[in-house]
Motif scaffolding. Structure first.
Motif: not given
Length: 448
Positions: A294-307
């Protein structure tokens, strides 16, 4: 190859890669403030619509946590708060004058030191002074680091009212003996109280910092710390490897090497924590980080948007990160700059109208290409060479392929599941500065 053999082979000193080139390999002699400001302005103009990230370093702590490798100033004199805030706001004003307009602010993080050393009233003065000269983007993310033992309801309430929705609590370990050795004290009850109050107020993401490899740790007491942490249901957990660098941080001489788990013993602590987090529903997100789905960090990772930047992993991506305060590092994507590391020097320069930048690095085209590959590996566990992987990189990759840490073809490198535990080692393959000049002294901590 079994895990024990892999550990023996790959547990070497390695950078953490919050940047490339890493700080010890910056070409400081070729760097000038004029070059930095030119790059700063150029990046701002090119990417002003996305907004900027802002990191503010608040260095003061009342007590020395002996494990800590951060830039800090130990004092119980809270009279230092206002003069320091005034200096930070003057530095911010210098950059605003350089830009000639209010920048859009997408990300703001307070780090330390101990940001909650400062009173809620003084933090309000600081943040209001920053935001008065900026425009907020709609999805701006404000976060701060806090010590559970001195974070008050006023801290949480005031910062929330100013736009902060994410809180990072520095816990490290709950075991009394470990806390004694590292001089860092907080109880599960104190943390529970802070977490409940933060959630009541409306904070949407709470992170716990835990460290494995601390003096006095073993599988039993660390397992208990992790279980207590999971019960409190943080949205994110940063599970850092303790960096033992007593030649750089004298506080680490409070204990001796015999107190510190190393090698297979330390790796067992890492494996224990990783498994317990995954069993509790956390996902492995980048190096050292775990997050609920549910956390935005995981969502960014799943969407290949992690920085990843000098603040660590983030779900926000900006080309311009401005660091304010003593020792803070700025990043204009094609240049790095670091402020003076001594509080008095920093304040004196700012008070005299001098930008407090002390050193830096202007990235070459080759630096930028390597930086992109290392960022891809750190954030997405793969990277692609459009024109094919160079022969010398392929040659360096062969041993990692044999040990099943990676797979690769002519264009793409992928990190395997076991390879994620040796991510820093994989990134070293691409680090041309490191290959060209091995350090003559121990600059980095161990990879595992």
């Amino acid at each position: 190859m079994d895990t024990e053999t892999l550990l023996e082979k790959y547990n070497v000193v390695a950078p953490r890669y919050t940047s490339y080139p890493t700080v010890p390999y910056w070409d400081n002699e070729l760097f000038t403030k004029e070059d930095w400001l030119e790059n700063f302005k150029k990046t701002y103009v090119a990417h002003k619509s996305e907004g900027i990230s802002l990191y503010i370093h608040l260095p003061f702590c009342e007590n020395l946590c002996t494990y800590c490798g951060c830039n800090k100033r130990i004092t119980k004199n809270h009279g230092v708060e206002k003069p320091y805030i005034q200096a930070v706001l003057k530095e911010w004003a210098m950059y605003i004058a350089i830009l000639g307009e209010k920048p859009k602010l997408k990300e703001l993080h307070l780090g330390g030191g101990t940001p909650t050393f400062f009173s809620a009233e003084n933090l309000e003065i600081l943040i209001n002074g920053i935001t008065a000269h900026a425009e907020m983007v709609s999805d701006a993310e404000f976060s701060f680091e806090a010590h559970p033992a001195n974070t008050t309801a006023a801290h949480l309430s005031v910062l929330y009212s100013l736009g902060f929705k994410r809180l990072s609590l520095g816990i490290q370990d709950f075991d009394p003996h470990v806390q004694f050795l590292i001089n860092r004290f907080q109880t599960p009850e104190q943390v529970d109280e802070v977490v409940k109050e933060a959630r009541r107020i409306g904070y949407t993401s709470i992170n716990f910092d835990l460290i494995y490899g601390l003096p006095g740790q073993n599988l039993t007491n660390l397992g208990k710390t992790i279980a207590q942490s999971i019960l409190l249901q943080p949205d994110r957990i940063a599970y850092y490897s303790y960096a033992h660098v007593p030649w750089l941080k004298a506080g680490q001489r409070h204990y001796s090497e015999k107190d510190i788990p190393v090698g297979n013993e330390k790796f067992a602590l890492y494996k224990l924590g990783r498994q317990l987090f995954i069993d509790a529903g956390y996902e492995d997100v980048g190096m050292d980080h775990f997050a609920l789905k549910s956390d935005s960090l995981y969502l960014a990772s799943a969407e290949q948007k992690l920085h990843r930047n000098f603040m660590g992993y983030t779900d926000q991506h900006t080309h311009l990160l401005l660091g304010l305060g003593v020792s803070a590092i700025s990043d204009s994507w094609n240049a790095f700059a670091q402020n003076s590391k001594v509080v008095e020097t920093y304040i004196d320069k700012v008070e005299n109208g001098i930008l407090p930048v002390e050193k830096g690095h202007i990235l070459t085209e080759n630096d930028l290409e390597i930086r992109e590959h290392i960022l891809n590996l750190m954030c997405r566990a793969h990277t692609v060479y459009k024109n094919g992987i160079p022969k010398h990189i392929k040659s360096r990759l062969e041993p990692l392929l044999a040990d099943k840490l990676i797979v690769f073809d002519d264009f793409r490198v992928d990190i395997t599941e076991i390879g994620k535990s040796f991510l820093r080692n994989v990134c070293m393959v691409f680090d041309e500065k490191l290959w060209l000049k091995q350090p003559q002294t121990q600059l980095f901590s161990s990879a595992v």
